[in-house]
Design a protein around this motif. Sequence first.
Motif, PDB file in Angstrom:
ATOM      1  N   TYR A   1      13.966  -0.075  10.197  1.00 25.76           N
ATOM      2  CA  TYR A   1      15.313   0.019   9.629  1.00 25.76           C
ATOM      3  C   TYR A   1      15.158   0.207   8.125  1.00 25.76           C
ATOM      4  O   TYR A   1      14.645  -0.671   7.430  1.00 25.76           O
ATOM      5  CB  TYR A   1      16.114  -1.254   9.908  1.00 25.76           C
ATOM      6  CG  TYR A   1      16.359  -1.520  11.379  1.00 25.76           C
ATOM      7  CD1 TYR A   1      17.383  -0.877  12.064  1.00 25.76           C
ATOM      8  CD2 TYR A   1      15.558  -2.425  12.080  1.00 25.76           C
ATOM      9  CE1 TYR A   1      17.605  -1.118  13.413  1.00 25.76           C
ATOM     10  CE2 TYR A   1      15.775  -2.676  13.425  1.00 25.76           C
ATOM     11  CZ  TYR A   1      16.793  -2.012  14.089  1.00 25.76           C
ATOM     12  OH  TYR A   1      17.015  -2.266  15.422  1.00 25.76           O
ATOM     13  N   ASP A   2      15.610   1.359   7.640  1.00 30.25           N
ATOM     14  CA  ASP A   2      15.542   1.642   6.207  1.00 30.25           C
ATOM     15  C   ASP A   2      16.954   1.613   5.645  1.00 30.25           C
ATOM     16  O   ASP A   2      17.734   2.547   5.850  1.00 30.25           O
ATOM     17  CB  ASP A   2      14.890   3.004   5.964  1.00 30.25           C
ATOM     18  CG  ASP A   2      14.579   3.240   4.487  1.00 30.25           C
ATOM     19  OD1 ASP A   2      15.009   2.404   3.656  1.00 30.25           O
ATOM     20  OD2 ASP A   2      13.903   4.233   4.164  1.00 30.25           O
ATOM     21  N   MET A   3      17.282   0.537   4.955  1.00 33.48           N
ATOM     22  CA  MET A   3      18.640   0.351   4.422  1.00 33.48           C
ATOM     23  C   MET A   3      18.644   0.377   2.906  1.00 33.48           C
ATOM     24  O   MET A   3      19.519  -0.184   2.260  1.00 33.48           O
ATOM     25  CB  MET A   3      19.211  -0.961   4.948  1.00 33.48           C
ATOM     26  CG  MET A   3      19.356  -0.948   6.462  1.00 33.48           C
ATOM     27  SD  MET A   3      19.397  -2.602   7.192  1.00 33.48           S
ATOM     28  CE  MET A   3      17.689  -3.092   7.051  1.00 33.48           C
ATOM     29  N   ARG A   4      17.638   1.053   2.325  1.00 32.32           N
ATOM     30  CA  ARG A   4      17.536   1.113   0.876  1.00 32.32           C
ATOM     31  C   ARG A   4      18.503   2.092   0.221  1.00 32.32           C
ATOM     32  O   ARG A   4      18.978   1.816  -0.876  1.00 32.32           O
ATOM     33  CB  ARG A   4      16.104   1.473   0.473  1.00 32.32           C
ATOM     34  CG  ARG A   4      15.099   0.372   0.792  1.00 32.32           C
ATOM     35  CD  ARG A   4      13.684   0.842   0.569  1.00 32.32           C
ATOM     36  NE  ARG A   4      13.335   1.935   1.475  1.00 32.32           N
ATOM     37  CZ  ARG A   4      12.162   2.545   1.491  1.00 32.32           C
ATOM     38  NH1 ARG A   4      11.222   2.182   0.638  1.00 32.32           N
ATOM     39  NH2 ARG A   4      11.916   3.531   2.344  1.00 32.32           N
ATOM     40  N   PRO A   5      18.813   3.245   0.861  1.00 39.29           N
ATOM     41  CA  PRO A   5      19.715   4.181   0.193  1.00 39.29           C
ATOM     42  C   PRO A   5      21.067   3.553  -0.112  1.00 39.29           C
ATOM     43  O   PRO A   5      21.719   2.991   0.766  1.00 39.29           O
ATOM     44  CB  PRO A   5      19.859   5.325   1.214  1.00 39.29           C
ATOM     45  CG  PRO A   5      18.608   5.250   2.028  1.00 39.29           C
ATOM     46  CD  PRO A   5      18.296   3.787   2.122  1.00 39.29           C
TER      47      PRO A   5
ATOM     48  N   GLY B   1      16.803  -3.482   2.382  1.00 41.36           N
ATOM     49  CA  GLY B   1      15.419  -3.063   2.248  1.00 41.36           C
ATOM     50  C   GLY B   1      14.922  -2.307   3.459  1.00 41.36           C
ATOM     51  O   GLY B   1      15.678  -1.927   4.351  1.00 41.36           O
ATOM     52  N   LEU B   2      13.629  -2.087   3.460  1.00 44.64           N
ATOM     53  CA  LEU B   2      12.950  -1.467   4.590  1.00 44.64           C
ATOM     54  C   LEU B   2      12.346  -2.577   5.437  1.00 44.64           C
ATOM     55  O   LEU B   2      11.613  -3.426   4.930  1.00 44.64           O
ATOM     56  CB  LEU B   2      11.851  -0.535   4.091  1.00 44.64           C
ATOM     57  CG  LEU B   2      10.928   0.066   5.164  1.00 44.64           C
ATOM     58  CD1 LEU B   2      11.696   1.051   6.031  1.00 44.64           C
ATOM     59  CD2 LEU B   2       9.726   0.732   4.512  1.00 44.64           C
TER      60      LEU B   2
ATOM     61  N   GLY C   1      11.611  -4.565  -0.295  1.00 51.10           N
ATOM     62  CA  GLY C   1      12.945  -4.751  -0.851  1.00 51.10           C
ATOM     63  C   GLY C   1      13.592  -6.006  -0.299  1.00 51.10           C
ATOM     64  O   GLY C   1      12.928  -6.920   0.192  1.00 51.10           O
ATOM     65  N   HIS C   2      14.917  -6.042  -0.334  1.00 50.83           N
ATOM     66  CA  HIS C   2      15.654  -7.236   0.081  1.00 50.83           C
ATOM     67  C   HIS C   2      15.781  -7.306   1.595  1.00 50.83           C
ATOM     68  O   HIS C   2      16.013  -6.307   2.263  1.00 50.83           O
ATOM     69  CB  HIS C   2      17.053  -7.237  -0.542  1.00 50.83           C
ATOM     70  CG  HIS C   2      17.927  -8.343  -0.020  1.00 50.83           C
ATOM     71  ND1 HIS C   2      17.740  -9.660  -0.389  1.00 50.83           N
ATOM     72  CD2 HIS C   2      18.954  -8.326   0.866  1.00 50.83           C
ATOM     73  CE1 HIS C   2      18.650 -10.406   0.235  1.00 50.83           C
ATOM     74  NE2 HIS C   2      19.387  -9.623   0.996  1.00 50.83           N
TER      75      HIS C   2
END
Length: 332
Positions: A76-80, A94-95, A27-28
């Motif tokens: 770090y999972d910041m997708r939600p 993103g992750l 992701g981003h």
Amino acid sequence: MEAYDILQAVERQVQSIVLATVIYVEGHAYRKQGAMMLLMADGSSVGSISPGCLEADLSGYVPLVGESQKPQMIEYDMRPADDFGWGETIGCGGLIRILLEPVTGELLVHLLATKAALDRGEAMQLSRTFVQGYSDIQYRSCFVVGAVSADGLSSPSEYVYTFRPKPRVVVFGANQDAIPLARLAAGSGFRVVIADWRDAYCTAERFPGMETVVAFPGALLEKLKLTAEDYVVVMSHQFDKDAEFVRGAVKSSLRYLGIMGSRTRSEKLLDGVERPDWVHYPVGLNIGSEGPVENAISIVAELISDKRGVRASGGRNSSAASGRNIQGCRPW
């Protein structure tokens, strides 16, 4: 910050340090796979891997990594979309998996050897093999002598990264408008060399921390020893000098040759000379730039585009493609 700058910092540091490397991105993300930074025991750092949203959290792991002397993987999972725990300035969505390693022992030896290789103009690839999760890593370095495996996770248990010498930008013409170009190129990870026949223009005050070579065009070409990895920008604004330098430079196989000035003037400079596809004129991306600073931005943007293998239109140059070819790596 370029990988070479990280190696310089490793060489100079005397306190306990931890190397943070982005080894996976989904992701981003602000920085891509391969981005590195150093975290020092005193809370300071060198480089960055985010716009500032991750660094403070990562620094909290430094004492643990330093005491255990074991690498750790932080995710770090910041997708939600509904996760507001990171605040409004996260800048990432993103992750991201970041490997934290104590810079001691085997890793330190490999990094210092890599720095020495880059100073000699040699590229070096560092492989990490994860033996027990991420807490035990085996390191292997080899000199790059041709095409090598693409950087990144070559398998779930191996991560490779290629350290390369800073690409050299030779600026022919030490006029006033070369100053912002040289500064911006140096700040963008290039090794800058100023070449001119006027020694009064090639001073440390005008070009601090940069190399200078003083000679007339013919002698300059002999002194510079141009290679296929060099970027050259011609901007002395004196037609005869530019013409002599350009005609000599095109005999070399360069990575990039950019000529400042109108297309008509550049065509006259190149009259009767073969024009390889790495010759660019007018130099720089067409962004409607005016004045020395904006011109410098357009030129360095084009240099970065070429270095990354990205066309101005967003496509990829064929030179950017790389496949696995371990035969191109000579053991260290």
